[in-house]
Design a protein around this motif. Structure first.
Motif, mmCIF file in Angstrom:
data_model
loop_
_atom_site.group_PDB
_atom_site.id
_atom_site.type_symbol
_atom_site.label_atom_id
_atom_site.label_comp_id
_atom_site.label_asym_id
_atom_site.label_seq_id
_atom_site.Cartn_x
_atom_site.Cartn_y
_atom_site.Cartn_z
ATOM 1 N N ILE A 263 -67.319 81.143 -79.336
ATOM 2 C CA ILE A 263 -66.539 81.144 -80.572
ATOM 3 C C ILE A 263 -67.271 80.335 -81.642
ATOM 4 O O ILE A 263 -68.096 79.475 -81.339
ATOM 5 C CB ILE A 263 -65.111 80.592 -80.361
ATOM 6 N N SER A 264 -66.934 80.619 -82.875
ATOM 7 C CA SER A 264 -67.497 79.889 -84.005
ATOM 8 C C SER A 264 -66.833 78.506 -84.095
ATOM 9 O O SER A 264 -65.605 78.396 -84.040
ATOM 10 C CB SER A 264 -67.253 80.665 -85.293
ATOM 11 N N ILE A 265 -67.619 77.471 -84.228
ATOM 12 C CA ILE A 265 -67.088 76.107 -84.312
ATOM 13 C C ILE A 265 -66.199 75.950 -85.542
ATOM 14 O O ILE A 265 -65.162 75.292 -85.487
ATOM 15 C CB ILE A 265 -68.234 75.068 -84.302
ATOM 16 N N LYS A 266 -66.542 76.582 -86.651
ATOM 17 C CA LYS A 266 -65.752 76.435 -87.878
ATOM 18 C C LYS A 266 -64.350 77.035 -87.742
ATOM 19 O O LYS A 266 -63.461 76.698 -88.511
ATOM 20 C CB LYS A 266 -66.476 77.022 -89.078
ATOM 21 N N ASP A 267 -64.129 77.894 -86.753
ATOM 22 C CA ASP A 267 -62.811 78.501 -86.534
ATOM 23 C C ASP A 267 -61.862 77.623 -85.727
ATOM 24 O O ASP A 267 -60.668 77.893 -85.657
ATOM 25 C CB ASP A 267 -62.941 79.856 -85.842
ATOM 26 N N ILE A 268 -62.392 76.566 -85.113
ATOM 27 C CA ILE A 268 -61.560 75.690 -84.285
ATOM 28 C C ILE A 268 -60.712 74.799 -85.187
ATOM 29 O O ILE A 268 -61.236 74.073 -86.036
ATOM 30 C CB ILE A 268 -62.417 74.813 -83.351
ATOM 31 N N ILE A 269 -59.400 74.852 -85.008
ATOM 32 C CA ILE A 269 -58.475 74.015 -85.780
ATOM 33 C C ILE A 269 -58.321 72.667 -85.106
ATOM 34 O O ILE A 269 -58.459 71.628 -85.724
ATOM 35 C CB ILE A 269 -57.107 74.710 -85.934
ATOM 36 N N TYR A 270 -58.027 72.695 -83.798
ATOM 37 C CA TYR A 270 -57.959 71.460 -83.024
ATOM 38 C C TYR A 270 -58.114 71.751 -81.545
ATOM 39 O O TYR A 270 -58.046 72.895 -81.109
ATOM 40 C CB TYR A 270 -56.674 70.671 -83.300
ATOM 41 N N VAL A 271 -58.376 70.680 -80.793
ATOM 42 C CA VAL A 271 -58.558 70.756 -79.347
ATOM 43 C C VAL A 271 -57.567 69.798 -78.716
ATOM 44 O O VAL A 271 -57.434 68.659 -79.145
ATOM 45 C CB VAL A 271 -60.002 70.365 -78.940
ATOM 46 N N GLU A 272 -56.884 70.281 -77.687
ATOM 47 C CA GLU A 272 -55.893 69.479 -76.973
ATOM 48 C C GLU A 272 -56.275 69.378 -75.504
ATOM 49 O O GLU A 272 -56.590 70.370 -74.864
ATOM 50 C CB GLU A 272 -54.519 70.132 -77.096
ATOM 51 N N SER A 273 -56.230 68.167 -74.967
ATOM 52 C CA SER A 273 -56.439 67.961 -73.550
ATOM 53 C C SER A 273 -55.096 68.098 -72.850
ATOM 54 O O SER A 273 -54.117 67.448 -73.216
ATOM 55 C CB SER A 273 -57.016 66.559 -73.303
ATOM 56 N N ASP A 274 -55.045 68.971 -71.835
ATOM 57 C CA ASP A 274 -53.790 69.274 -71.157
ATOM 58 C C ASP A 274 -54.044 69.527 -69.679
ATOM 59 O O ASP A 274 -54.654 70.534 -69.324
ATOM 60 C CB ASP A 274 -53.144 70.503 -71.812
ATOM 61 N N SER A 275 -53.609 68.609 -68.832
ATOM 62 C CA SER A 275 -53.702 68.778 -67.373
ATOM 63 C C SER A 275 -55.096 69.177 -66.898
ATOM 64 O O SER A 275 -55.287 70.204 -66.265
ATOM 65 C CB SER A 275 -52.678 69.804 -66.891
ATOM 66 N N HIS A 276 -56.098 68.378 -67.227
ATOM 67 C CA HIS A 276 -57.468 68.563 -66.762
ATOM 68 C C HIS A 276 -58.116 69.846 -67.269
ATOM 69 O O HIS A 276 -58.999 70.412 -66.629
ATOM 70 C CB HIS A 276 -57.556 68.494 -65.240
ATOM 71 N N ARG A 277 -57.662 70.324 -68.412
ATOM 72 C CA ARG A 277 -58.313 71.440 -69.089
ATOM 73 C C ARG A 277 -58.123 71.235 -70.590
ATOM 74 O O ARG A 277 -57.251 70.497 -71.015
ATOM 75 C CB ARG A 277 -57.736 72.791 -68.664
ATOM 76 N N LEU A 278 -58.976 71.884 -71.338
ATOM 77 C CA LEU A 278 -58.851 71.804 -72.787
ATOM 78 C C LEU A 278 -58.271 73.095 -73.325
ATOM 79 O O LEU A 278 -58.605 74.178 -72.853
ATOM 80 C CB LEU A 278 -60.219 71.577 -73.428
ATOM 81 N N LYS A 279 -57.406 72.955 -74.324
ATOM 82 C CA LYS A 279 -56.909 74.094 -75.083
ATOM 83 C C LYS A 279 -57.578 74.020 -76.447
ATOM 84 O O LYS A 279 -57.472 73.011 -77.138
ATOM 85 C CB LYS A 279 -55.392 74.020 -75.272
ATOM 86 N N ILE A 280 -58.280 75.088 -76.810
ATOM 87 C CA ILE A 280 -58.974 75.145 -78.079
ATOM 88 C C ILE A 280 -58.203 76.114 -78.977
ATOM 89 O O ILE A 280 -58.141 77.307 -78.703
ATOM 90 C CB ILE A 280 -60.442 75.596 -77.913
ATOM 91 N N TYR A 281 -57.608 75.573 -80.039
ATOM 92 C CA TYR A 281 -56.771 76.372 -80.931
ATOM 93 C C TYR A 281 -57.590 76.894 -82.102
ATOM 94 O O TYR A 281 -58.208 76.115 -82.827
ATOM 95 C CB TYR A 281 -55.610 75.532 -81.466
ATOM 96 N N VAL A 282 -57.583 78.199 -82.264
ATOM 97 C CA VAL A 282 -58.161 78.849 -83.441
ATOM 98 C C VAL A 282 -57.007 79.531 -84.162
ATOM 99 O O VAL A 282 -55.852 79.418 -83.741
ATOM 100 C CB VAL A 282 -59.292 79.841 -83.063
ATOM 101 N N LYS A 283 -57.278 80.227 -85.239
ATOM 102 C CA LYS A 283 -56.203 80.768 -86.080
ATOM 103 C C LYS A 283 -55.158 81.595 -85.337
ATOM 104 O O LYS A 283 -53.980 81.437 -85.553
ATOM 105 C CB LYS A 283 -56.798 81.580 -87.220
ATOM 106 N N ASP A 284 -55.566 82.478 -84.474
ATOM 107 C CA ASP A 284 -54.598 83.378 -83.841
ATOM 108 C C ASP A 284 -54.723 83.451 -82.326
ATOM 109 O O ASP A 284 -54.268 84.412 -81.710
ATOM 110 C CB ASP A 284 -54.726 84.781 -84.435
ATOM 111 N N ARG A 285 -55.317 82.437 -81.732
ATOM 112 C CA ARG A 285 -55.548 82.485 -80.290
ATOM 113 C C ARG A 285 -55.776 81.087 -79.731
ATOM 114 O O ARG A 285 -56.134 80.169 -80.463
ATOM 115 C CB ARG A 285 -56.777 83.354 -80.015
#
Length: 108
Positions: A15-37
């Protein structure tokens, strides 16, 4: 366009780094939030921050890294991202967040 390769279990995504809104650490995995996914990744939040730091990201909480490009409002100890998501700034990270934000304002 600068991209990042994400790996979660046996699935890879680029994925494009500029599309990442924020990253959340959740139960030993990361959730990477982009605009629609939401994407997932196996690395630690610290390792992810090391890769994103030079691209305008800052850690604001023990569980969150944000992209300053999507910061739309600061209200007390809370920030708004992308006009829709509110996240509390952890007191341990507040001073560093303010410093990085002020530096970013000088660049913009």
């Amino acid at each position: 366009m600068t991209t990042i390769l994400l790996k979660y279990d046996d699935e890879y995504s680029r994925i494009s780094i500029k599309d990442i809104i924020y990253v959340e650490s959740d139960s030993h995995r990361l959730k990477i939030y982009v605009k629609d996914r939401i994407y997932y990744d196996n690395r630690t939040l610290i390792n992810m921050l090391e890769e994103l730091l030079e691209h305008g990201f800052v850690r604001i909480h023990r569980s969150y890294i944000i992209n300053l490009e999507y910061l739309t409002k600061i209200k007390g100890d809370n920030i708004e991202l992308n006009h829709s998501v509110w996240i509390k700034v952890g007191r341990y990270y507040k001073e560093d967040f303010i410093r990085v934000y002020k530096e970013a304002l000088l660049i913009w």
